[in-house]
Design an enzyme around this catalytic site. Structure first.
Site: not given
Ligand code: SAH
Length: 382
Positions: A95, A108, A115, A119, A122, A169, A201, A223-225, A344
């Protein structure tokens, strides 16, 4: 006798295209003409390329093609967010989402079907890895988005002012093709976006961040989190291989290589009771002091059986204020396009794999949950 497959010119960089023309005994400058036709006029066939001789057009028609992935559906939400489901070679779908905001349009774009990074929060990760998209399939998403607004011309092209590689991905695990497609995004004879408006990203593939800095200068989001390795090991398993300290060092090296002054966008998907505690904010502010960056908090978007929840608005606000007080520029990503499932964490991809994922697919069939986490609006780069 089997027919030789046609060469798809859509994903070729200017250099590759010039080489192609040389190989077929034509002048390399044809590459510029064909690039413009494909990416600035959006033509489907060589016949439409009126500044190219009839004989060359015929030759190209026989040997080459301009093949973009197929649009399965296009929906537009009340807030103007537009979402495409795109079928790529082999039957799987990815998408793409366009988020308009004022005079900006952020697209986007997906880089893989599924992927491999897994994570924990995700849903794309949950579906496993299917395959890398080709450069044509990646740049094709940009072409499709622009063309959907009617005849493609330079003015119209402005519907996409920013691209974020934040679809399905991990773009750095599909390095060469993503770099080729990003080159086309920035190429004057193609989409002409500035390097500041193309953002990759990554979940933190450290060696690939260094490699990226050698070949391009797009903007970088990470994407640190989590503010510490113990927690990040759980949320983003690639952290076990490339821990936070190494990731931050790679980000600093990336910024040093740029010829202009920019910052890294740090993405922080916030989950209730997981990484939203004031202590996390304190640790994060300390960590981010070591890197020129801005923080983008993404409130978690739930999906079936995710096991995570979105924090209360107050907790997010408190976290944001703590970061502000520590002098870290922080934004909270707004949800857009919810009613068309384009927000998102709501994006759907469909993986078709006749082998090992068939069973999994069955389970996912009721509601396709290869939801992809795309994020975009507040992330768009200035
Ligand atoms: N693999 C790359 C590109 C994906 S970007 C990356 O990890 O950066 C997608 C973004 O959305 C990432 O920051 C990911 O961590 C975040 N994301 C993943 N699952 C999510 C969710 N359930 N709710 C909100 N953000 C999420």
């Amino acid at each position: 006798m089997t027919e030789t497959p046609k060469t798809n010119l859509l994903g070729m960089t200017p250099v590759q295209l010039a080489e192609y023309f040389k190989k077929i005994g034509e002048k390399p400058f044809r590459a510029t003409q064909v690039l413009k036709w494909m990416h600035q006029h959006g033509v489907e066939s060589f016949d439409e390329m009126t500044n190219i001789s009839k004989s060359l057009r015929e030759k190209l028609t026989q040997q080459a093609e301009i093949r973009e992935p197929e649009v399965v559906s296009q929906e537009t939400s009340k807030d103007g967010t537009r979402k495409w489901v795109i079928r790529v070679e082999g039957g799987s779908c990815v998408e793409t989402v366009l988020i308009p905001e004022g005079d900006r349009g952020t697209l986007c774009v997906s880089s893989q079907v599924g992927c491999s990074l897994n994570c924990s929060f995700c849903s794309t990760g949950k579906q496993g890895f299917n395959r890398n998209l080709t450069a044509a399939e990646i740049i094709g998403q940009v072409r499709i988005a622009i063309k959907s607004f009617g005849q493609m011309d330079p003015a119209n092209k402005r519907v996409v002012t920013n691209v974020v590689m934040m679809g399905m991905g991990e773009p750095l695990m599909n390095f060469e093709r993503v770099v080729s497609a990003m080159n086309l995004m920035m190429e004057d004879n193609a989409y002409g976006l500035s390097k500041r408006r193309v953002t990759l990203s990554t979940a933190g593939v450290v060696p690939a961040i260094d490699k990226l800095g050698e070949v391009t200068d797009v903007s970088l989001a990470v994407s640190l989190h989590a503010p510490n390795d113990e927690l990040r090991d759980v949320l983003v398993p690639i952290n076990k291989k490339y821990p936070i300290k190494e990731l931050v060092a790679a980000c600093n090296r990336y910024l040093e290589k740029l010829s202009d002054k920019r910052v890294i966008t740090i993405e922080y998907t916030m989950m209730r009771g997981v990484n939203d505690h004031p202590e996390h904010a304190r640790q994060l502010s300390k960590l981010l002091k070591t890197l020129p960056c801005k923080l983008n908090i993404i409130p978690f978007n739930p999906f079936p059986n995710s096991g995570y929840e979105r924090p209360e608005a107050e907790a997010i606000e408190l976290f944001k204020n703590t970061m502000h007080k520590a002098g870290i520029r922080t934004t909270v990503r707004r949800t857009r396009g919810e009613e068309i499932d384009a927000a998102c964490g709501q994006l759907v991809g469909i993986v078709e794999d006749k082998t090992r994922r068939t069973a999994k697919l069955g389970r996912l069939a009721q509601q396709i949950v290869s939801k992809n986490l795309i994020a975009t609006d507040s992330l768009a780069v200035q």
